[in-house]
Design an enzyme around this catalytic site. Structure first.
Site, PDB file in Angstrom:
ATOM      1  N   HIS A  21       0.840  -1.197   0.000  1.00 38.39           N
ATOM      2  CA  HIS A  21       0.000   0.000   0.000  1.00 38.39           C
ATOM      3  C   HIS A  21       0.875   1.246   0.000  1.00 38.39           C
ATOM      4  CE1 HIS A  21      -2.916   3.019   1.356  1.00 38.39           C
ATOM      5  NE2 HIS A  21      -3.837   2.215   0.872  1.00 38.39           N
ATOM      6  N   GLU A  90      -3.697   1.076  -7.456  1.00 38.09           N
ATOM      7  CA  GLU A  90      -4.201   2.197  -6.662  1.00 38.09           C
ATOM      8  C   GLU A  90      -3.420   3.460  -7.022  1.00 38.09           C
ATOM      9  OE1 GLU A  90      -6.069   1.111  -2.605  1.00 38.09           O
ATOM     10  OE2 GLU A  90      -3.950   0.631  -2.480  1.00 38.09           O
TER      11      GLU A  90
END
Length: 205
Positions: A21, A90
């Site tokens: 992430h 993302e």
């Protein structure tokens, strides 16, 4: 922040972990080599992995989106098995900002990622799921999910709103306890269709 060993997660019944992430990359300085080690170790303990990649706004504006994504995938390319790894694209500029890549932008990048993976292993590239994770919500899900190379969503803030999640899933039931909701649409490899992974715990109502 507490760190839980993969073996403990497995003992507690966890099936999936998220690695790569942007906040871990940015604030905890988890570089590509460290993430390879973590991915390899998580898989060795029987966990499945959502592996996040994505570019910052200045990188997109500079035309470096694919270069960034390739640089994040290159060190782990031999570990990308459709049965155990899901890639989550993302775009950092869209995470938690309310700004979402247009379906055209998202599809273009997802296809570029899949085309790159095809140079590594064509069969793997055709089967591995590539999810979208930049401010995905019930409003933009229908148009994004219609894109041929978008295989689902990694949902963050929107997962706190149970009605939003229910709408996004079109009332498909919760099938696993570890924050994984399945919404069947099409087929990608060995696992069921379009998956929606929610990052946050959902309220009961």
């Amino acid at each position: 922040m507490a760190y839980i060993p993969p073996s403990q997660l497995a003992d507690m019944g966890a099936k999936w972990v998220i690695l790569g992430h942007s906040e871990r990359r940015e604030y905890f300085k988890e570089d590509n080599e460290m993430l390879r080690q973590k991915l390899e170790y998580a898989l060795s303990k029987g966990l499945k992995v959502i592996f996040c990649i994505g570019e910052k706004l200045e990188e997109r504006n500079g035309g470096k989106t694919l270069d960034v994504c390739k640089s994040q995938l290159e060190p782990v390319k031999d570990l990308l098995k459709p049965e155990t790894v899901v890639i989550a694209y993302e775009p950092v500029w869209a995470i938690g900002t309310g700004v979402t890549a247009t379906p055209e932008q998202a599809q273009e990048t997802h296809k570029q990622i899949r085309d790159y993976l095809a140079t590594v292993n064509a069969d793997m590239a055709s089967k591995i799921r590539i999810q979208y994770g930049g401010s995905a919500n019930a409003a933009n899900a229908p148009t994004l999910s219609a894109c041929p190379d978008i295989d689902g969503f990694l949902v963050g803030g929107a997962s706190l709103k149970v009605l939003t999640v229910k709408s996004l899933l079109s009332a498909h039931p919760l099938s696993q306890p570890a924050g994984v909701w399945r919404h069947h649409q099409g087929d990608r490899g060995c696992q069921e269709g379009l998956d929606v992974f929610v990052v946050s715990s959902l309220p009961s109502q």
